[in-house]
Design a protein around this motif. Structure first.
Motif, PDB file in Angstrom:
ATOM      1  N   ASN A  16       0.866  -1.551  -0.151  1.00  0.00           N
ATOM      2  CA  ASN A  16       0.157  -0.351   0.122  1.00  0.00           C
ATOM      3  C   ASN A  16       1.031   1.528  -0.125  1.00  0.00           C
ATOM      4  OD1 ASN A  16      -2.261  -1.319  -0.282  1.00  0.00           O
ATOM      5  ND2 ASN A  16      -2.693  -0.973   2.389  1.00  0.00           N
ATOM      6  N   ALA A  17       2.314   1.766   0.659  1.00  0.00           N
ATOM      7  CA  ALA A  17       2.806   2.194   0.994  1.00  0.00           C
ATOM      8  C   ALA A  17       3.676   2.399  -0.524  1.00  0.00           C
ATOM      9  CB  ALA A  17       3.859   2.116   1.866  1.00  0.00           C
ATOM     10  N   LEU A  18       3.686   1.417  -1.245  1.00  0.00           N
ATOM     11  CA  LEU A  18       4.388   1.503  -2.386  1.00  0.00           C
ATOM     12  C   LEU A  18       3.317   2.538  -3.609  1.00  0.00           C
ATOM     13  CD1 LEU A  18       6.388  -1.809  -3.419  1.00  0.00           C
ATOM     14  CD2 LEU A  18       7.533   0.207  -3.074  1.00  0.00           C
ATOM     15  N   CYS A  19       2.326   1.808  -3.724  1.00  0.00           N
ATOM     16  CA  CYS A  19       0.754   2.402  -4.296  1.00  0.00           C
ATOM     17  C   CYS A  19       0.319   3.484  -4.580  1.00  0.00           C
ATOM     18  CB  CYS A  19      -0.536   2.320  -4.087  1.00  0.00           C
ATOM     19  SG  CYS A  19      -0.441  -0.036  -4.359  1.00  0.00           S
ATOM     20  N   ASN A  20       0.785   4.348  -3.159  1.00  0.00           N
ATOM     21  CA  ASN A  20       0.570   5.522  -2.291  1.00  0.00           C
ATOM     22  C   ASN A  20       1.668   6.486  -2.385  1.00  0.00           C
ATOM     23  OD1 ASN A  20      -1.965   5.060  -2.594  1.00  0.00           O
ATOM     24  ND2 ASN A  20      -1.704   3.930  -0.644  1.00  0.00           N
ATOM     25  N   GLY A  21       2.245   6.475  -2.245  1.00  0.00           N
ATOM     26  CA  GLY A  21       4.153   7.046  -1.680  1.00  0.00           C
ATOM     27  C   GLY A  21       5.601   6.573  -2.574  1.00  0.00           C
ATOM     28  N   MET A 100      -2.429   2.981   8.365  1.00  0.00           N
ATOM     29  CA  MET A 100      -1.910   2.323   7.717  1.00  0.00           C
ATOM     30  C   MET A 100      -3.368   1.004   8.001  1.00  0.00           C
ATOM     31  SD  MET A 100      -1.290   0.956   4.053  1.00  0.00           S
ATOM     32  CE  MET A 100      -0.234   2.176   4.117  1.00  0.00           C
ATOM     33  N   ILE A 101      -2.933   0.454   9.515  1.00  0.00           N
ATOM     34  CA  ILE A 101      -3.971  -0.441   9.651  1.00  0.00           C
ATOM     35  C   ILE A 101      -5.347  -0.655   9.902  1.00  0.00           C
ATOM     36  CG2 ILE A 101      -4.495  -2.260  11.635  1.00  0.00           C
ATOM     37  CD1 ILE A 101      -1.128  -1.402  12.398  1.00  0.00           C
ATOM     38  N   ASN A 102      -5.589   0.957  10.114  1.00  0.00           N
ATOM     39  CA  ASN A 102      -7.024   1.078  10.693  1.00  0.00           C
ATOM     40  C   ASN A 102      -7.731   1.643   9.032  1.00  0.00           C
ATOM     41  OD1 ASN A 102      -7.461   0.345  13.035  1.00  0.00           O
ATOM     42  ND2 ASN A 102      -6.622   2.429  13.196  1.00  0.00           N
ATOM     43  N   LYS A 103      -7.011   1.840   8.299  1.00  0.00           N
ATOM     44  CA  LYS A 103      -7.537   2.488   6.728  1.00  0.00           C
ATOM     45  C   LYS A 103      -7.202   3.642   7.311  1.00  0.00           C
ATOM     46  CE  LYS A 103      -9.053  -2.709   4.933  1.00  0.00           C
ATOM     47  NZ  LYS A 103      -7.248  -2.977   5.169  1.00  0.00           N
ATOM     48  N   GLN A 104      -7.097   4.285   7.621  1.00  0.00           N
ATOM     49  CA  GLN A 104      -7.048   6.014   7.552  1.00  0.00           C
ATOM     50  C   GLN A 104      -5.802   6.338   7.044  1.00  0.00           C
ATOM     51  OE1 GLN A 104      -7.950   6.331  11.056  1.00  0.00           O
ATOM     52  NE2 GLN A 104     -10.268   5.970  11.459  1.00  0.00           N
ATOM     53  N   ASP A 105      -5.374   5.556   6.650  1.00  0.00           N
ATOM     54  CA  ASP A 105      -3.356   6.066   5.310  1.00  0.00           C
ATOM     55  C   ASP A 105      -3.376   7.143   4.118  1.00  0.00           C
ATOM     56  OD1 ASP A 105      -4.289   3.314   4.594  1.00  0.00           O
ATOM     57  OD2 ASP A 105      -3.372   3.963   2.762  1.00  0.00           O
ATOM     58  N   ASP A 106      -3.060   8.096   4.009  1.00  0.00           N
ATOM     59  CA  ASP A 106      -2.051   8.568   3.143  1.00  0.00           C
ATOM     60  C   ASP A 106      -1.376   8.662   2.694  1.00  0.00           C
ATOM     61  OD1 ASP A 106      -0.888  10.447   4.611  1.00  0.00           O
ATOM     62  OD2 ASP A 106      -2.792  11.888   5.213  1.00  0.00           O
ATOM     63  N   ALA A 107      -0.924   9.848   1.874  1.00  0.00           N
ATOM     64  CA  ALA A 107       0.176   9.852   1.096  1.00  0.00           C
ATOM     65  C   ALA A 107       1.729  10.327   2.170  1.00  0.00           C
ATOM     66  CB  ALA A 107       0.629  10.520  -0.004  1.00  0.00           C
ATOM     67  N   VAL A 108       1.013  10.685   3.367  1.00  0.00           N
ATOM     68  CA  VAL A 108       2.159  10.683   4.152  1.00  0.00           C
ATOM     69  C   VAL A 108       2.273   9.863   5.279  1.00  0.00           C
ATOM     70  CG1 VAL A 108       2.750  12.011   6.672  1.00  0.00           C
ATOM     71  CG2 VAL A 108       1.407  13.148   4.534  1.00  0.00           C
ATOM     72  N   THR A 109       1.572   9.223   5.217  1.00  0.00           N
ATOM     73  CA  THR A 109       1.316   7.779   5.742  1.00  0.00           C
ATOM     74  C   THR A 109       2.754   6.918   5.400  1.00  0.00           C
ATOM     75  OG1 THR A 109      -0.465   7.735   7.206  1.00  0.00           O
ATOM     76  CG2 THR A 109       0.314   5.180   6.603  1.00  0.00           C
ATOM     77  N   ALA A 110       2.018   6.337   4.000  1.00  0.00           N
ATOM     78  CA  ALA A 110       2.904   5.944   3.150  1.00  0.00           C
ATOM     79  C   ALA A 110       4.727   5.800   2.950  1.00  0.00           C
ATOM     80  CB  ALA A 110       1.806   5.599   1.575  1.00  0.00           C
ATOM     81  N   ASP A 111       4.651   8.160   2.983  1.00  0.00           N
ATOM     82  CA  ASP A 111       5.581   8.112   2.829  1.00  0.00           C
ATOM     83  C   ASP A 111       6.979   7.950   4.014  1.00  0.00           C
ATOM     84  OD1 ASP A 111       8.081   9.621   1.371  1.00  0.00           O
ATOM     85  OD2 ASP A 111       7.658  11.066   3.346  1.00  0.00           O
ATOM     86  N   VAL A 112       5.961   7.792   5.072  1.00  0.00           N
ATOM     87  CA  VAL A 112       6.436   7.115   6.096  1.00  0.00           C
ATOM     88  C   VAL A 112       6.942   6.180   6.243  1.00  0.00           C
ATOM     89  CG1 VAL A 112       6.180   7.723   9.238  1.00  0.00           C
ATOM     90  CG2 VAL A 112       6.041   9.419   8.129  1.00  0.00           C
ATOM     91  N   ILE A 113       6.183   5.415   5.526  1.00  0.00           N
ATOM     92  CA  ILE A 113       6.770   3.922   6.188  1.00  0.00           C
ATOM     93  C   ILE A 113       7.697   3.563   4.689  1.00  0.00           C
ATOM     94  CG2 ILE A 113       5.251   1.491   5.033  1.00  0.00           C
ATOM     95  CD1 ILE A 113       2.714   1.955   6.143  1.00  0.00           C
ATOM     96  N   LEU A 114       7.366   3.800   3.945  1.00  0.00           N
ATOM     97  CA  LEU A 114       8.174   3.961   3.140  1.00  0.00           C
ATOM     98  C   LEU A 114      10.081   4.226   3.897  1.00  0.00           C
ATOM     99  CD1 LEU A 114       7.031   4.741  -0.153  1.00  0.00           C
ATOM    100  CD2 LEU A 114       7.637   2.342   0.270  1.00  0.00           C
ATOM    101  N   GLN A 115      10.311   5.290   4.329  1.00  0.00           N
ATOM    102  CA  GLN A 115      11.262   5.834   4.733  1.00  0.00           C
ATOM    103  C   GLN A 115      11.802   5.162   5.910  1.00  0.00           C
ATOM    104  OE1 GLN A 115      11.963   9.645   5.196  1.00  0.00           O
ATOM    105  NE2 GLN A 115      10.548  10.293   4.483  1.00  0.00           N
TER     106      GLN A 115
END
Length: 125
Positions: A16-21, A100-115
């Motif tokens: 999901n992070a790859l898709c959004n971040g 992310m777990i609660n499906k309330q993620d956005d691009a910032v969430t994705a970016d933090v996971i990727l980093q």
């Protein structure tokens, strides 16, 4: 707060992070790179109707290949494998991981996971 994830959960959240971040990383001067032959091999293993780009990236990791992230500012290349995904997604800052777990993620969430997976911490942002 410690959050423990299964390998499957780690893979789902990283996907999901790859898709959004990925675009967020690019905005920070971090470019994704990979071996084209590895990409082609993983794409072929998914069949003639290979899904989206991020599905192929995940298959590359499952096939034992690596993804390289070229950080232009730091003049460094960092490689990740599926082992990094399994070990590091769960070390993401808890409020972002819970989003992310609660499906309330956005691009910032994705970016933090990727980093977190790439650097072990948030470097940009």
């Amino acid at each position: 707060m410690t959050i423990s994830l299964t390998p499957s959960e780690s893979e789902e959240y990283f996907y999901n992070a790859l898709c959004n971040g990925l675009h967020e990383l690019a905005g920070n001067g971090v470019e994704l790179d990979f071996d084209k032959d590895d990409y082609d091999s993983s794409r072929a293993s998914l069949g003639p109707n290979a899904p989206c780009f991020e599905d192929i990236l995940m298959q590359m990791l499952r096939d034992g290949y690596r993804l390289d992230f070229i950080d232009e500012e730091a003049e460094d290349t960092i490689s990740i494998t599926m082992n990094d995904v399994h070990a590091k997604v769960q070390t993401t800052i808890p409020r972002h991981l819970l989003d992310m777990i609660n499906k309330q993620d956005d691009a910032v969430t994705a970016d933090v996971i990727l980093q977190t997976v790439i650097y072990g911490e948030v470097v940009y942002g």
